[in-house]
Design a protein around this motif. Structure first.
Motif, short mmCIF file in Angstrom:
data_model
loop_
_atom_site.label_atom_id
_atom_site.label_comp_id
_atom_site.label_asym_id
_atom_site.label_seq_id
_atom_site.Cartn_x
_atom_site.Cartn_y
_atom_site.Cartn_z
N GLN A 167 0.85 -1.17 0.06
CA GLN A 167 0.02 0.30 0.02
C GLN A 167 0.78 1.16 -0.01
O GLN A 167 0.50 2.28 -0.62
N THR A 203 -6.25 -6.19 -12.34
CA THR A 203 -4.83 -6.18 -12.52
C THR A 203 -4.47 -7.48 -12.95
O THR A 203 -2.95 -7.49 -13.16
N GLU A 236 2.63 6.99 -6.68
CA GLU A 236 1.45 8.00 -7.02
C GLU A 236 2.35 9.57 -6.86
O GLU A 236 1.89 10.58 -7.57
N GLU A 250 -6.04 0.20 -3.75
CA GLU A 250 -4.72 -0.17 -4.54
C GLU A 250 -3.57 -0.42 -3.90
O GLU A 250 -3.33 0.16 -2.68
N ARG A 251 -2.95 -1.41 -4.52
CA ARG A 251 -1.46 -1.61 -4.04
C ARG A 251 -0.82 -2.00 -5.22
O ARG A 251 -1.13 -2.51 -6.25
N THR A 252 0.69 -1.77 -4.93
CA THR A 252 1.61 -2.29 -6.14
C THR A 252 2.10 -3.46 -5.35
O THR A 252 2.73 -3.52 -4.54
N LEU A 265 -6.95 6.13 -3.20
CA LEU A 265 -6.24 4.99 -3.75
C LEU A 265 -6.35 3.73 -2.72
O LEU A 265 -5.50 2.82 -2.89
N GLU A 295 -11.45 -4.18 -3.12
CA GLU A 295 -10.05 -4.46 -2.97
C GLU A 295 -9.86 -5.69 -4.23
O GLU A 295 -9.00 -5.68 -4.91
N ARG A 311 2.39 1.88 -3.38
CA ARG A 311 1.62 2.51 -4.18
C ARG A 311 1.49 4.01 -4.24
O ARG A 311 1.49 4.79 -5.01
N TYR A 313 -10.64 -4.92 -7.52
CA TYR A 313 -9.41 -4.15 -8.20
C TYR A 313 -8.31 -5.03 -8.54
O TYR A 313 -7.79 -4.99 -9.75
N LEU A 314 -7.99 -5.99 -7.59
CA LEU A 314 -6.89 -6.70 -7.92
C LEU A 314 -7.06 -7.75 -9.03
O LEU A 314 -6.36 -8.00 -9.73
#
Length: 431
Positions: free
Chosen positions: A21, A179, A28, A127-129, A124, A172, A24, A175-176
């Motif tokens: 987290q 991706t 940003e 969202e996570r990278t 965000l 979540e 991300r 969203y994942l």
């Protein structure tokens, strides 16, 4: 040029989610971010620490000292520390290692953005990278723990159990999935308590069912359940939903009533055996992973013999064990004397793991000839490395497939026939 921030994550997968987290958010606002680099080269470093047991604390402190020295030598502009160790020892660390620009606890790491002169982007939040391969992710559904096990410092560090709202978790997951994530490792300090604080009842079965209904979710695997008051409706969900893996990670710690009582586990020997029997009856083919502890104060030879008999009798598909480590502030540190020597602890640990190694070898050999759905994680040497629904990343056996056999794609599923085995891993061929 963008500044580079190196993030180093120590400890469990719950810490990893926090780091993802943070990455991300940092990306940003314009930073290059590396995670666990082999050779850190960023101008800024953030160490996400673990404070669970002695070895983990030592690893975290050594890592901080290493980076503090790099800062003193001019190789690093700023050094920040977050996570469980600094949550627990904030004042002590600030005094002992003053080279760190700022220490954050487990939950206030968002302040790091402000301290870098940037803003935290609330929008965000889901969202996570990912730092894992792109096809799987860890999904944290709660923080903290309301259990009072004698040896455990987690409630001291993370506080009481706090469930995330179901809708937030589902957002979540969606969203994942968008991706490219196909596989979810559902994690919490204590899964079975999920929902009690928010909804006044155990909601894990409903949550898992709703995640399973999201298009694109191929596998759901459950980690860190507690044996007392287990939500048995979960058996139905595991049977009915093909994408819920027949896998349960449930830390049992011990089996003798003497030890279960001293450990304050709120469960008995008979109840534990009955729960395992129920798992295997209600969810045929389930693979159980557990963790056991040796050397807790008060553990007699009789208790240890019971534990060995338990391991031989139950034949866990997956098992880890560790020796008791006294943690300050815990019930056992206050009430019991840590009287079992380190040599005896290690001897018991070695003996227990030796028994499990034989069992694991036999269970792996019994899989030869079976056909399994396998996801490919990576290439290593001459092999593709994959896992079945019974194998969680990092901790469980893997399935090795010769690279020259056929070109496979990382993150894709294949039907594999098991053609060989060793103590822990399997060898397969693509059907």
């Amino acid at each position: 040029m963008k500044k580079t921030i190196d993030i180093i994550t120590l400890g469990c997968s719950k810490n990893l989610v926090d780091s993802e987290q943070l990455i991300r958010q940092l990306e940003e606002v314009g930073y290059n971010v590396t995670h666990d680099p082999e050779r850190p080269q960023g101008e800024i470093a953030v160490i996400n620490t673990c404070g669970f047991i002695g070895d983990a604390k030592e690893e975290s402190i050594n890592m901080i000292l290493e980076f503090a020295q790099a800062k003193e030598e001019g190789e690093l502009e700023q050094l920040f520390v977050m996570g469980c160790l600094s949550e627990r020892y904030l004042k002590e660390l600030s005094i002992e290692i003053p080279q760190v620009d700022k220490y954050y606890g487990k939950f206030n790491w968002k302040e790091l953005l402000n301290d870098l002169g940037k803003s935290y982007h609330q929008e965000l939040e889901p969202e996570r990278t990912l730092t894992t391969p792109k096809h799987y992710a860890y999904l944290k559904i709660s923080e903290g723990c309301d259990r009072t096990c004698s040896y455990c410092a987690i409630p001291i560090i993370t506080g009481k159990h706090v469930s995330r709202p179901i809708e937030e978790i589902l957002e979540e997951v969606e969203y994942l999935v968008s991706t490219g994530v196909k596989e979810f490792q559902v994690i919490a300090q204590e899964l079975t308590y999920y929902g009690i604080d928010l909804y006044k009842k155990q909601m894990l079965p409903e949550l898992v069912e709703r995640i399973a209904d999201i298009s694109g979710v191929e596998w759901i695997r459950l980690h860190y359940a507690y044996p007392a008051h287990f939500p048995t409706d979960l058996f139905r969900v595991m049977r009915e939903k093909n994408n819920v893996c027949k896998y349960m990670d449930i830390a049992l710690q011990h089996i003798s009533d003497n030890m279960l009582s001293m450990m304050r586990r709120q469960v008995t020997k008979v109840e534990t055996y009955n729960l395992i029997e129920q798992f295997r009856k209600e969810v045929p083919g389930i693979h159980l992973r557990t963790t056991l502890m040796v050397g807790h104060p008060g553990e007699t030879e009789k208790d240890f013999e019971e534990l060995k008999e338990f391991v031989r009798k139950v034949r866990f598909e997956r098992m880890g064990a560790f020796a008791y480590s006294e943690e300050e502030g815990t019930y056992s540190a206050r009430k019991y004397k840590d009287s079992i020597t380190e040599d005896v602890k290690q001897q018991r640990l070695d003996e227990l793991m030796s028994i499990q190694q034989e069992i694991s070898t036999e269970l792996c050999a019994a899989k030869i000839g079976q056909k399994l759905k396998v996801i490919i994680d990576r290439i290593e040497g001459d092999y593709y490395i994959g896992r079945s629904e019974f194998d969680s990343p990092e901790v469980d056996p893997e399935i090795l497939i010769k690279q020259d056999e056929k070109e496979l794609e990382i993150g894709q599923f294949y039907k594999i026939q098991v053609i060989g085995s060793d103590e822990f891993d399997l060898y397969g061929t693509v059907i």
